[in-house]
Design a protein around this motif. Structure first.
Motif, mmCIF file in Angstrom:
data_model
loop_
_atom_site.group_PDB
_atom_site.id
_atom_site.type_symbol
_atom_site.label_atom_id
_atom_site.label_comp_id
_atom_site.label_asym_id
_atom_site.label_seq_id
_atom_site.Cartn_x
_atom_site.Cartn_y
_atom_site.Cartn_z
ATOM 1 N N VAL A 49 0.837 -1.200 0.000
ATOM 2 C CA VAL A 49 0.000 0.000 0.000
ATOM 3 C C VAL A 49 0.875 1.254 0.000
ATOM 4 O O VAL A 49 0.609 2.218 -0.723
ATOM 5 C CB VAL A 49 -0.952 0.009 1.220
ATOM 6 N N LEU A 50 1.942 1.220 0.781
ATOM 7 C CA LEU A 50 2.813 2.383 0.915
ATOM 8 C C LEU A 50 3.484 2.726 -0.416
ATOM 9 O O LEU A 50 3.508 3.889 -0.839
ATOM 10 C CB LEU A 50 3.869 2.073 1.981
ATOM 11 N N SER A 53 0.702 3.952 -2.934
ATOM 12 C CA SER A 53 0.135 5.270 -2.637
ATOM 13 C C SER A 53 1.202 6.350 -2.791
ATOM 14 O O SER A 53 0.916 7.434 -3.308
ATOM 15 C CB SER A 53 -0.490 5.292 -1.237
ATOM 16 N N ASN A 54 2.442 6.056 -2.409
ATOM 17 C CA ASN A 54 3.509 7.042 -2.572
ATOM 18 C C ASN A 54 3.693 7.401 -4.044
ATOM 19 O O ASN A 54 3.828 8.573 -4.395
ATOM 20 C CB ASN A 54 4.820 6.478 -2.017
ATOM 21 N N ILE A 77 -5.116 6.011 -0.520
ATOM 22 C CA ILE A 77 -4.679 4.961 0.421
ATOM 23 C C ILE A 77 -5.792 3.938 0.631
ATOM 24 O O ILE A 77 -5.564 2.732 0.558
ATOM 25 C CB ILE A 77 -4.250 5.598 1.768
ATOM 26 N N VAL A 81 -5.752 -0.118 0.022
ATOM 27 C CA VAL A 81 -6.002 -1.029 1.143
ATOM 28 C C VAL A 81 -7.119 -2.005 0.785
ATOM 29 O O VAL A 81 -7.019 -3.202 1.055
ATOM 30 C CB VAL A 81 -6.346 -0.245 2.426
ATOM 31 N N VAL A 107 -5.664 1.844 6.610
ATOM 32 C CA VAL A 107 -6.054 3.160 6.097
ATOM 33 C C VAL A 107 -5.682 4.271 7.083
ATOM 34 O O VAL A 107 -5.197 5.331 6.697
ATOM 35 C CB VAL A 107 -7.575 3.217 5.823
ATOM 36 N N LEU A 112 1.354 5.761 6.663
ATOM 37 C CA LEU A 112 0.946 5.988 5.277
ATOM 38 C C LEU A 112 0.653 7.452 5.011
ATOM 39 O O LEU A 112 1.192 8.058 4.078
ATOM 40 C CB LEU A 112 -0.285 5.131 4.968
ATOM 41 N N LEU A 113 -0.207 8.031 5.844
ATOM 42 C CA LEU A 113 -0.538 9.435 5.640
ATOM 43 C C LEU A 113 0.697 10.294 5.878
ATOM 44 O O LEU A 113 0.942 11.276 5.189
ATOM 45 C CB LEU A 113 -1.680 9.846 6.580
ATOM 46 N N ALA A 116 2.869 10.178 2.845
ATOM 47 C CA ALA A 116 2.226 10.896 1.750
ATOM 48 C C ALA A 116 2.398 12.399 1.940
ATOM 49 O O ALA A 116 2.806 13.121 1.026
ATOM 50 C CB ALA A 116 0.742 10.537 1.687
#
Lengths: 197, 195
Positions: A49-50, A53-54, A77, A81, A107, A112-113, A116
């Motif tokens: 996911v990382l 999303s990145n 994200i 997920v 999430v 993750l956030l 980002a």
């Protein structure tokens, strides 16, 4: 100032290894390190996911207006997920049952956030890819280490294979919730001692 | 105003794309997920009650629309004949719903096997319905008659699990309900088996 791609990758493995140095993403770290299989599975899911999303956020960093960036990041994200959740159900159903609620909870994982917002939104695609991969692998390693410690001593097994003879009495305290806190605390202590110059 | 519109459009476009992607992934994985669920949740019970069949009942399955519900039927092949079907029914136990897989031979209308798939009965008491095979094997070979199955205390032929009368009654009731379903759908089952 500009770091090389290799540096972006390797910083996630030691200098900024998420649960131990950044002290982020502790919820899965505590809950999913009962067994090595769970810890590594969780780590791989987060890494996927990382990285995705990145890359996407970095590609779109000039398109997304500042005011709604958080909403857009979360949509990206959450999408990945859910993809991971469906794929895990389709291919590794027993692992999916073990990880349970913690897959959708990726999430809201701060890593993750955080990546980002702090990295992908300001850097190029290749650097963001390297950053995501590095942090993801660092997270997997951290979970793996903690899970190895807890599973070997707390259950007498490694990856469900017994490592000690039948006379071994496991410290079942370590596989319970308080054991998770104690292990994480000890790990942070060791990391701080090693890191001190 | 223009600024607001821009923000709105961006978020809307993002959501639309992600919605589309997720729908595609969902459609792509739907069949596999269904198979995995069948394999890991119901698979062990089906294998147990259809022991010795020469096919894979998890692959050999068909659906029949029963009222509003779709029911899955798993086919067991014995001695080259595809004449046993297993299907799941739900009833009330002591702690909640019990899921019971019942296998019936279509040729002589006898029960081939009964097994518990899901339950929330008390551990060590009602949970023995799943873990203690001597209870469910009592149903094996019983013919489907008009009267429902009952525990001995209620004048029936099944020995209840000691300390778990409610569970035992629940199982009997659910098996009886399954035989009712079977009688109702037999014509359709036969048609599906032939095709």
């Amino acid at each position: 100032m500009a770091k090389t791609v290799v540096q972006e990758f390797t910083k996630g493995l030691w200098a900024e290894i998420p649960p131990f140095r950044l002290v982020l993403g502790l919820c899965p770290t505590l809950a999913m390190t009962k067994a090595v299989e769970n810890g590594v599975g969780m780590g791989i899911a987060v890494t996927f996911v990382l990285v995705c999303s990145n890359v996407i956020i970095s590609l779109l960093r000039n398109v997304i207006p500042k005011q709604v960036r958080i909403a857009c990041f979360i949509v990206v994200i959450a999408t990945f997920v859910t993809v991971v959740e469906l794929v895990m159900q389709a291919f590794t159903y027993p692992l999916f049952l073990k990880l349970g609620i913690f897959i959708p909870l990726i999430v809201v994982n701060c890593i993750l956030l955080g990546r980002a917002e702090a990295f992908a939104a300001k850097n190029g695609v290749i650097a963001s890819f390297a950053d995501g991969l590095g942090i993801g692998i660092g997270f997997t390693l951290a979970l793996g280490t903690l899970a190895t410690f807890r599973e070997v001593l707390g259950n007498g097994t490694f990856y469900n294979i017994p490592v000690f003879g039948p006379s071994f009495k496991p410290f079942s305290f370590l596989v319970n919730a308080p054991g998770a806190f104690v292990c994480l605390g000890l790990m942070l202590c060791i990391m701080n001692m090693v890191g001190k110059k | 105003m223009r600024e607001m519109l821009k923000l709105l459009v961006t978020v809307a476009v993002f959501s639309t794309f992600s919605g589309g992607l997720l729908a595609a992934v969902r459609i792509g994985t739907r069949d596999r997920i269904e198979y995995q669920k069948v394999k890991f949740v119901k698979g062990p019970t089906i294998k147990q009650i259809l022991k010795g069949c020469s096919n894979d009942p998890l692959v050999d399955r068909f659906k029949i629309l029963d009222g509003k519900n779709e029911r899955n039927f798993y086919v067991g092949e014995f001695d080259g004949k595809r004449d046993v079907v297993a299907f799941e029914s739900f009833g009330k136990g002591f702690g909640g719903d019990i899921g019971i897989m019942v296998a019936i031979n279509l040729e002589n209308d006898k029960i081939v096997g009964v097994g518990v798939t899901t339950h929330s009965e008390s551990p060590g008491l009602g949970a023995r319905a799943k873990t203690d095979p001597t209870f469910v094997t009592q149903f094996k070979g019983l013919p489907i008659k008009k009267e429902p199955f009952k525990v001995k205390a209620d004048g029936g032929q099944i020995d209840a699990l000691s300390g778990a009368t409610v569970t035992s009654r629940g199982v009997c009731k659910t098996v009886s309900a399954a035989t009712e379903t079977y009688k109702r759908l037999k014509a359709q089952i036969l048609k599906n088996l032939k095709s």
